[in-house]
Design an enzyme around this catalytic site. Structure first.
Site, PDB file in Angstrom:
ATOM      1  N   CYS A 170       0.852  -1.221  -0.142  1.00 32.50           N
ATOM      2  CA  CYS A 170       0.024   0.164  -0.003  1.00 32.50           C
ATOM      3  C   CYS A 170       0.810   1.093   0.074  1.00 32.50           C
ATOM      4  O   CYS A 170       1.348   1.475   0.873  1.00 32.50           O
ATOM      5  CB  CYS A 170      -0.988   0.031   1.228  1.00 32.50           C
ATOM      6  N   CYS A 212      -0.302   4.226   2.218  1.00 26.98           N
ATOM      7  CA  CYS A 212      -0.345   3.877   3.556  1.00 26.98           C
ATOM      8  C   CYS A 212       1.344   4.146   3.946  1.00 26.98           C
ATOM      9  O   CYS A 212       1.511   4.778   5.104  1.00 26.98           O
ATOM     10  CB  CYS A 212      -0.612   2.485   3.870  1.00 26.98           C
ATOM     11  N   ASP A 213       2.128   3.404   3.282  1.00 25.33           N
ATOM     12  CA  ASP A 213       3.315   3.400   3.729  1.00 25.33           C
ATOM     13  C   ASP A 213       4.447   4.290   3.240  1.00 25.33           C
ATOM     14  O   ASP A 213       5.693   4.431   3.544  1.00 25.33           O
ATOM     15  CB  ASP A 213       3.986   1.851   3.693  1.00 25.33           C
TER      16      ASP A 213
HETATM   17  C1  FAD Z   1       0.166  -3.086   5.315  1.00 24.98           C
HETATM   18  C2  FAD Z   1      -1.142  -2.333   5.288  1.00 24.98           C
HETATM   19  C3  FAD Z   1      -1.216  -0.956   5.515  1.00 24.98           C
HETATM   20  C4  FAD Z   1      -2.398  -0.401   5.388  1.00 24.98           C
HETATM   21  N1  FAD Z   1      -2.352   0.904   5.907  1.00 24.98           N
HETATM   22  C5  FAD Z   1      -3.626   1.668   5.907  1.00 24.98           C
HETATM   23  C6  FAD Z   1      -3.494   2.860   6.534  1.00 24.98           C
HETATM   24  O1  FAD Z   1      -2.557   3.541   6.892  1.00 24.98           O
HETATM   25  N2  FAD Z   1      -4.865   3.426   6.466  1.00 24.98           N
HETATM   26  C7  FAD Z   1      -5.695   3.072   5.933  1.00 24.98           C
HETATM   27  O2  FAD Z   1      -6.987   3.894   5.926  1.00 24.98           O
HETATM   28  N3  FAD Z   1      -5.827   1.766   4.996  1.00 24.98           N
HETATM   29  C8  FAD Z   1      -4.855   1.314   5.259  1.00 24.98           C
HETATM   30  N4  FAD Z   1      -4.594  -0.285   4.679  1.00 24.98           N
HETATM   31  C9  FAD Z   1      -5.971  -0.651   4.131  1.00 24.98           C
HETATM   32  C10 FAD Z   1      -6.879  -1.131   5.011  1.00 24.98           C
HETATM   33  O3  FAD Z   1      -6.292  -1.910   6.089  1.00 24.98           O
HETATM   34  C11 FAD Z   1      -8.053  -1.838   4.589  1.00 24.98           C
HETATM   35  O4  FAD Z   1      -8.779  -0.976   3.507  1.00 24.98           O
HETATM   36  C12 FAD Z   1      -9.226  -2.295   5.619  1.00 24.98           C
HETATM   37  O5  FAD Z   1      -8.574  -2.898   6.781  1.00 24.98           O
HETATM   38  C13 FAD Z   1     -10.389  -2.804   5.125  1.00 24.98           C
HETATM   39  O6  FAD Z   1     -11.146  -3.309   5.998  1.00 24.98           O
HETATM   40  P1  FAD Z   1     -12.203  -4.438   5.724  1.00 24.98           P
HETATM   41  O7  FAD Z   1     -13.092  -4.688   7.194  1.00 24.98           O
HETATM   42  O8  FAD Z   1     -12.959  -4.167   4.573  1.00 24.98           O
HETATM   43  O9  FAD Z   1     -11.358  -5.709   5.629  1.00 24.98           O
HETATM   44  P2  FAD Z   1     -10.331  -6.580   6.606  1.00 24.98           P
HETATM   45  O10 FAD Z   1      -9.809  -5.529   7.598  1.00 24.98           O
HETATM   46  O11 FAD Z   1      -9.443  -7.247   5.604  1.00 24.98           O
HETATM   47  O12 FAD Z   1     -11.224  -7.615   7.342  1.00 24.98           O
HETATM   48  C14 FAD Z   1     -11.574  -8.892   6.655  1.00 24.98           C
HETATM   49  C15 FAD Z   1     -11.814  -9.893   7.780  1.00 24.98           C
HETATM   50  O13 FAD Z   1     -12.580 -10.886   7.303  1.00 24.98           O
HETATM   51  C16 FAD Z   1     -12.053 -12.066   8.019  1.00 24.98           C
HETATM   52  N5  FAD Z   1     -12.627 -12.939   6.754  1.00 24.98           N
HETATM   53  C17 FAD Z   1     -12.395 -13.261   5.429  1.00 24.98           C
HETATM   54  N6  FAD Z   1     -12.916 -14.540   5.189  1.00 24.98           N
HETATM   55  C18 FAD Z   1     -13.440 -14.912   6.304  1.00 24.98           C
HETATM   56  C19 FAD Z   1     -14.431 -16.334   6.425  1.00 24.98           C
HETATM   57  N7  FAD Z   1     -14.703 -17.176   5.424  1.00 24.98           N
HETATM   58  N8  FAD Z   1     -14.999 -16.572   7.702  1.00 24.98           N
HETATM   59  C20 FAD Z   1     -14.574 -15.467   8.655  1.00 24.98           C
HETATM   60  N9  FAD Z   1     -13.786 -14.459   8.514  1.00 24.98           N
HETATM   61  C21 FAD Z   1     -13.212 -14.156   7.260  1.00 24.98           C
HETATM   62  C22 FAD Z   1     -10.546 -11.919   7.912  1.00 24.98           C
HETATM   63  O14 FAD Z   1     -10.028 -12.723   8.699  1.00 24.98           O
HETATM   64  C23 FAD Z   1     -10.473 -10.455   8.252  1.00 24.98           C
HETATM   65  O15 FAD Z   1     -10.201 -10.342   9.853  1.00 24.98           O
HETATM   66  C24 FAD Z   1      -3.748  -1.031   4.865  1.00 24.98           C
HETATM   67  C25 FAD Z   1      -3.422  -2.491   4.505  1.00 24.98           C
HETATM   68  C26 FAD Z   1      -2.385  -2.922   4.376  1.00 24.98           C
HETATM   69  C27 FAD Z   1      -2.336  -4.454   4.105  1.00 24.98           C
END
Ligand code: FAD
Length: 310
Positions: A133, A136-137
């Site tokens: 990302c 982000c980084d």
């Molecule tokens: C290294 C890194 C740095 C980042 N830095 C930033 C930042 O500084 N600022 C920012 O705004 N965004 C940042 N992002 C992006 C941000 O993390 C995502 O946009 C955000 O986490 C999305 O949230 P979400 O709830 O949609 O998905 P996620 O946070 O990915 O959550 C999805 C969840 O679903 C669960 N899951 C999946 N399949 C199943 C299943 N079959 N059964 C049960 N559970 C399941 C997973 O285990 C996970 O916990 C970064 C991403 C990364 C990888």
């Protein structure tokens, strides 16, 4: 079989935010996650763009969101993967690695995963110089020498973004040309701190506490070389965790992202989706939180006021 008003699949930023709102709306809520709660943001070393927190570690933010959802009253089952759903009837059936549940509404917030290149050192240095990302980084590598891997639109956008921060950006692409929009390609050509290495693949990422270098392979000549870099941005695409939803009849776009409308509603009644798994264009914590809230309040309307959408 346990009955719930709402089952939220995925305890990341979107799912946990949705949980706070469904519980506060009086809905009996279960959040399931196959891993520990908190989601992808727990992987970020530092988050500096989530309003209200000028600087917070991703782990701390994930923990705060989890304890907030728990304190609100959501039941969170971790290490319990959802394996199958039946969404055809009014009562939705959710099968997990441990049990079978029934709910009136479902929210998918399963996120996405960045595609990895699968080389030695990639996992080891994730969060210590290996990033997926740029927004982000990137700011952590101001005036440093960074490498971007990829040749599509995302890789080009990240390259342009990093060129405004890093002293030098090197792009490696395994083909001989970008597969990106013309305007992005010409903007890259105009940058004097960007070098593109065509037909080049990263074979290994090396370092000690942080990334220090990569081993490169010229795939035309077969020659290998070493290049010193401070960070590696892997930009070869993302893939949504939508297989489960798709198998249950939820519509996805051509890239596999769950299609939602402005209400986070999918094609199936009572089934909503939020966050990175959806076809909404921006993938950040702030947008995941907002979509989770919308999905929660729409799920409330669906359950308590079924006349609402008519
Ligand atoms: C290294 C890194 C740095 C980042 N830095 C930033 C930042 O500084 N600022 C920012 O705004 N965004 C940042 N992002 C992006 C941000 O993390 C995502 O946009 C955000 O986490 C999305 O949230 P979400 O709830 O949609 O998905 P996620 O946070 O990915 O959550 C999805 C969840 O679903 C669960 N899951 C999946 N399949 C199943 C299943 N079959 N059964 C049960 N559970 C399941 C997973 O285990 C996970 O916990 C970064 C991403 C990364 C990888």
């Amino acid at each position: 079989m346990e009955n719930w008003d709402v089952i939220i699949v995925g305890a990341g930023s979107a799912g946990l935010s949705a949980g706070v709102y469904t519980v506060r709306s009086g809905l009996k809520t279960l959040i399931l996650d196959e891993k520990l709660p908190g989601g992808t943001i727990a992987d970020a070393s530092i988050v500096v763009n989530y309003p209200g927190f000028a600087e917070i570690s991703g782990g701390d933010l994930a923990e705060k969101m989890t304890s907030h959802a728990r304190k609100a009253g959501a039941a969170i089952h971790d290490l319990e993967a959802v394996t199958e759903l039946n969404l055809a009837s009014e009562n939705k059936i959710v099968k997990t690695s441990r049990a079978t549940y029934e709910a009136k509404a479902i929210i998918f917030s399963t996120g996405s995963h960045y595609r990895e290149i699968g080389v030695k050192g990639e996992k080891e240095f994730r969060g210590r110089g290996v990033s997926y990302c740029g927004v982000c980084d990137g700011p952590f590598f101001k005036d440093k020498r960074v490498l971007v891997i990829g040749g599509g639109n995302t890789a080009c956008i990240t390259t342009l973004y990093l060129s405004g921060l890093a002293s030098q950006v090197i792009v490696t692409h395994r083909r001989h040309a970008f597969r990106a929009e013309e305007s992005l390609v010409s903007d890259i050509s105009a940058k004097n701190n960007v070098t593109v290495m065509w037909n080049t693949e990263v074979q290994e990422i090396k370092g000690d506490k942080q990334v220090k270098a990569v081993t490169l392979l010229d795939n035309l000549t077969g020659k290998t070389s070493e290049l010193s870099v401070d960070a590696v941005f892997v930009q070869i695409g993302e893939a949504p965790n939508s297989q489960l939803a798709k198998a249950a009849g939820v519509e996805t776009d051509e890239h596999g992202y769950i299609k939602v409308d402005a209400h986070q509603q999918t094609n199936l009644p009572g089934v909503f989706a939020a966050g990175d798994v959806t076809n909404q264009p921006v993938k950040q914590v702030g947008t995941a939180v907002g979509q989770g809230i919308t999905a929660a309040l729409e799920a409330y309307s669906f359950i308590r006021r079924p006349y609402y959408r008519k």
